[in-house]
Design an enzyme around this catalytic site. Structure first.
Site, mmCIF file in Angstrom:
data_model
loop_
_atom_site.group_PDB
_atom_site.id
_atom_site.type_symbol
_atom_site.label_atom_id
_atom_site.label_comp_id
_atom_site.label_asym_id
_atom_site.label_seq_id
_atom_site.Cartn_x
_atom_site.Cartn_y
_atom_site.Cartn_z
ATOM 1 N N CYS A 195 12.279 -36.176 -7.743
ATOM 2 C CA CYS A 195 12.958 -36.925 -8.798
ATOM 3 C C CYS A 195 13.110 -38.391 -8.389
ATOM 4 C CB CYS A 195 14.299 -36.261 -9.140
ATOM 5 S SG CYS A 195 15.004 -36.793 -10.718
ATOM 6 N N GLU A 254 14.626 -27.663 -5.193
ATOM 7 C CA GLU A 254 15.809 -27.196 -4.450
ATOM 8 C C GLU A 254 16.813 -26.515 -5.373
ATOM 9 O OE1 GLU A 254 17.160 -31.196 -5.946
ATOM 10 O OE2 GLU A 254 15.269 -30.259 -5.337
ATOM 11 N N HIS A 312 13.168 -30.387 -9.842
ATOM 12 C CA HIS A 312 13.953 -30.163 -8.629
ATOM 13 C C HIS A 312 13.718 -28.775 -8.042
ATOM 14 C CE1 HIS A 312 16.736 -33.701 -8.639
ATOM 15 N NE2 HIS A 312 16.411 -33.728 -9.922
#
Length: 231
Positions: free
Chosen positions: A86, A205, A203
């Site tokens: 990002c 994660e 994302h």
């Protein structure tokens, strides 16, 4: 094995990445402040998401000019894997480590929602754990995620197999409706010419444990760790 997670003023996904690397993947990871000038002790680097310096001027523009990016560049030249997520992707394009630019979403508002991504290549340190064409469920959270490059650059990215992820629908089809920000060619992530630098807007994660609704992003970090182990 040790992986650096770079922190800038305004980073806010750094601890999420730290948790995934340490507690889920099981590798050593360390938060590193942007004034650090020596990253030689690390085997890989993650530039996490957030709003470095409040996205002042342009998203990632100030972070790209901090001292640590000289250290990041040195590690890239040494062949170490670097992933920008990002805002990290924005930093990598602003620093010239990746082609193109990230501009304001075609509908200029912040979008935070699940997206589907298609794996376009497995020939990178970050995607060896996938099958080509595999569809992932990974969320986005950005206002400036619209990937832009001129036509010669787009052609080169395609020719060199540098497009890593595309926005698609649930069935893996590239459609305008599946594109959340207007990115050219539905591009969600690319790698450098040498393939050891990945930038992606979604994302992973936030999609690395089943409790989050998807663990599809975990293979990105696992692939990176396995690549480091094999170097």
């Amino acid at each position: 094995m040790s992986i650096a997670i770079v922190q800038f003023g305004g980073s806010n996904c750094d601890l999420d990445v730290l948790h995934v690397l340490r507690d889920v993947v099981g590798v050593d990871a360390e938060l590193v402040w942007y004034k650090e000038e020596d990253l030689d002790r690390f085997d890989g680097i993650v530039i996490p998401g957030g709003f470095s310096y409040g996205d002042y001027l342009r998203a990632g523009a100030i972070a790209a000019r901090t001292p640590i990016m000289n250290s990041v560049r040195k590690q890239v030249e040494a062949g170490k894997p670097v992933i920008g997520i990002c805002n990290g992707f924005q930093v990598l394009t602003e620093s010239g480590l990746l082609d193109g630019a990230l501009t304001t979403n075609n509908y200029p508002k912040f979008r935070c929602e699940p997206t589907y991504l298609r794996v376009e290549t497995t020939e990178t340190p970050f995607t060896t754990g996938f099958k080509k064409g595999e569809v992932l469920n990974v969320p986005i959270a950005h206002m400036e995620g619209n990937f832009y490059a001129d036509e010669p650059t787009l052609a080169r990215l395609e020719q060199n197999d540098q497009v890593t992820f595309r926005y698609v629908d649930e069935k893996g089809r590239v459609t305008d409706e599946a594109n959340p920000n207007g990115s050219q060619e539905n591009i969600a992530g690319i790698v450098s010419t040498q393939k050891n630098v990945l930038g992606m807007m979604p994302h992973p994660e936030r999609a690395s444990e089943d409790i989050l609704g998807s663990a599809d992003g975990l293979k990105i970090f696992k692939s990176m760790a396995e690549y480091i182990s094999g170097r």
